[in-house]
Design a protein around this motif. Structure first.
Motif, PDB file in Angstrom:
ATOM      1  N   GLU A  67       0.852  -1.182   0.000  1.00 33.06           N
ATOM      2  CA  GLU A  67       0.000   0.000   0.000  1.00 33.06           C
ATOM      3  C   GLU A  67       0.884   1.227   0.000  1.00 33.06           C
ATOM      4  O   GLU A  67       1.927   1.251   0.669  1.00 33.06           O
ATOM      5  CB  GLU A  67      -0.899   0.013   1.241  1.00 33.06           C
ATOM      6  CG  GLU A  67      -1.899  -1.121   1.267  1.00 33.06           C
ATOM      7  CD  GLU A  67      -2.776  -1.079   2.513  1.00 33.06           C
ATOM      8  OE1 GLU A  67      -2.720  -0.084   3.271  1.00 33.06           O
ATOM      9  OE2 GLU A  67      -3.506  -2.047   2.735  1.00 33.06           O
ATOM     10  N   ASP A  68       0.490   2.262  -0.739  1.00 36.65           N
ATOM     11  CA  ASP A  68       1.241   3.512  -0.726  1.00 36.65           C
ATOM     12  C   ASP A  68       1.184   4.131   0.662  1.00 36.65           C
ATOM     13  O   ASP A  68       0.204   3.969   1.393  1.00 36.65           O
ATOM     14  CB  ASP A  68       0.659   4.503  -1.739  1.00 36.65           C
ATOM     15  CG  ASP A  68       0.924   4.095  -3.179  1.00 36.65           C
ATOM     16  OD1 ASP A  68       1.831   3.273  -3.419  1.00 36.65           O
ATOM     17  OD2 ASP A  68       0.237   4.615  -4.078  1.00 36.65           O
ATOM     18  N   VAL A  69       2.230   4.847   1.016  1.00 35.09           N
ATOM     19  CA  VAL A  69       2.270   5.539   2.296  1.00 35.09           C
ATOM     20  C   VAL A  69       1.336   6.745   2.219  1.00 35.09           C
ATOM     21  O   VAL A  69       1.451   7.573   1.311  1.00 35.09           O
ATOM     22  CB  VAL A  69       3.710   5.997   2.633  1.00 35.09           C
ATOM     23  CG1 VAL A  69       3.734   6.791   3.918  1.00 35.09           C
ATOM     24  CG2 VAL A  69       4.640   4.797   2.724  1.00 35.09           C
ATOM     25  N   ALA A  70       0.413   6.825   3.141  1.00 37.62           N
ATOM     26  CA  ALA A  70      -0.556   7.926   3.154  1.00 37.62           C
ATOM     27  C   ALA A  70       0.139   9.237   3.501  1.00 37.62           C
ATOM     28  O   ALA A  70       1.143   9.250   4.225  1.00 37.62           O
ATOM     29  CB  ALA A  70      -1.656   7.628   4.168  1.00 37.62           C
ATOM     30  N   ALA A  71      -0.405  10.327   3.007  1.00 38.60           N
ATOM     31  CA  ALA A  71       0.134  11.653   3.346  1.00 38.60           C
ATOM     32  C   ALA A  71       0.137  11.816   4.859  1.00 38.60           C
ATOM     33  O   ALA A  71      -0.825  11.458   5.541  1.00 38.60           O
ATOM     34  CB  ALA A  71      -0.718  12.740   2.698  1.00 38.60           C
ATOM     35  N   GLY A  72       1.234  12.321   5.395  1.00 39.68           N
ATOM     36  CA  GLY A  72       1.345  12.525   6.831  1.00 39.68           C
ATOM     37  C   GLY A  72       1.757  11.295   7.612  1.00 39.68           C
ATOM     38  O   GLY A  72       1.812  11.325   8.841  1.00 39.68           O
ATOM     39  N   ARG A  73       2.042  10.205   6.910  1.00 41.54           N
ATOM     40  CA  ARG A  73       2.454   8.972   7.590  1.00 41.54           C
ATOM     41  C   ARG A  73       3.906   8.670   7.213  1.00 41.54           C
ATOM     42  O   ARG A  73       4.284   8.783   6.059  1.00 41.54           O
ATOM     43  CB  ARG A  73       1.556   7.830   7.171  1.00 41.54           C
ATOM     44  CG  ARG A  73       1.868   6.556   7.883  1.00 41.54           C
ATOM     45  CD  ARG A  73       0.884   5.452   7.530  1.00 41.54           C
ATOM     46  NE  ARG A  73       1.123   4.349   8.448  1.00 41.54           N
ATOM     47  CZ  ARG A  73       0.232   3.876   9.272  1.00 41.54           C
ATOM     48  NH1 ARG A  73      -0.976   4.369   9.287  1.00 41.54           N
ATOM     49  NH2 ARG A  73       0.536   2.888  10.068  1.00 41.54           N
ATOM     50  N   SER A  74       4.694   8.248   8.174  1.00 40.56           N
ATOM     51  CA  SER A  74       6.085   7.867   7.908  1.00 40.56           C
ATOM     52  C   SER A  74       6.131   6.570   7.125  1.00 40.56           C
ATOM     53  O   SER A  74       5.261   5.709   7.259  1.00 40.56           O
ATOM     54  CB  SER A  74       6.847   7.686   9.219  1.00 40.56           C
ATOM     55  OG  SER A  74       6.894   8.891   9.930  1.00 40.56           O
TER      56      SER A  74
END
Length: 132
Positions: A67-74
């Motif tokens: 899964e792509d890393v969500a905005a604001g998540r490391s």
């Protein structure tokens, strides 16, 4: 004292599909392929990318899509590999049925690279192709 970047390790759902992508299509060099020493059935490989290694590990049970890393998540956003000619490579990936994300274009960070393109590996991991 730091000597350099060694490797990134990641889990893949199918070693053979990943080797086809990273070795046959992108040109990394397979240096090690082994089964784990326990009874879990996992297999791992080290792929030489020229100035660092990619370690891929395939559990016997497979793995879910990335899964792509969500905005604001490391987390890691993508892996980048450098090539002489990403236009030709991009066409080759398209012919091979690779999921393409963004066609070759001028890079935003032109002080580092000239052109970039994006695709996904067999597990959905975002791959950046760059040209200096």
């Amino acid at each position: 004292m730091l000597k350099g970047f060694e490797h990134v390790g990641m889990t893949v759902s199918n070693i053979d599909k990943s080797l086809n992508f990273y070795v046959d299509l992108l040109g990394l060099k397979l240096t090690v392929r082994r089964r784990g020493q326990d009874d879990s059935g996992f297999e791992f490989c080290f792929l030489d990318a020229g100035n660092g290694m990619l370690e891929i590990m395939g559990p016997a049970t497979g793995a879910l899509q990335a899964e792509d890393v969500a905005a604001g998540r490391s987390g890691l956003r993508h892996l980048t590999f450098c090539f002489d000619d990403i236009d030709t490579l991009y066409r080759r990936l398209e012919e091979a049925g690779v999921e393409l994300v963004e066609a070759p274009r001028e890079a935003y960070n032109r002080d580092i690279v000239d052109k970039v393109a994006f695709c996904r590996d067999p597990d959905g991991i975002l791959i950046e192709l760059c040209e200096r």
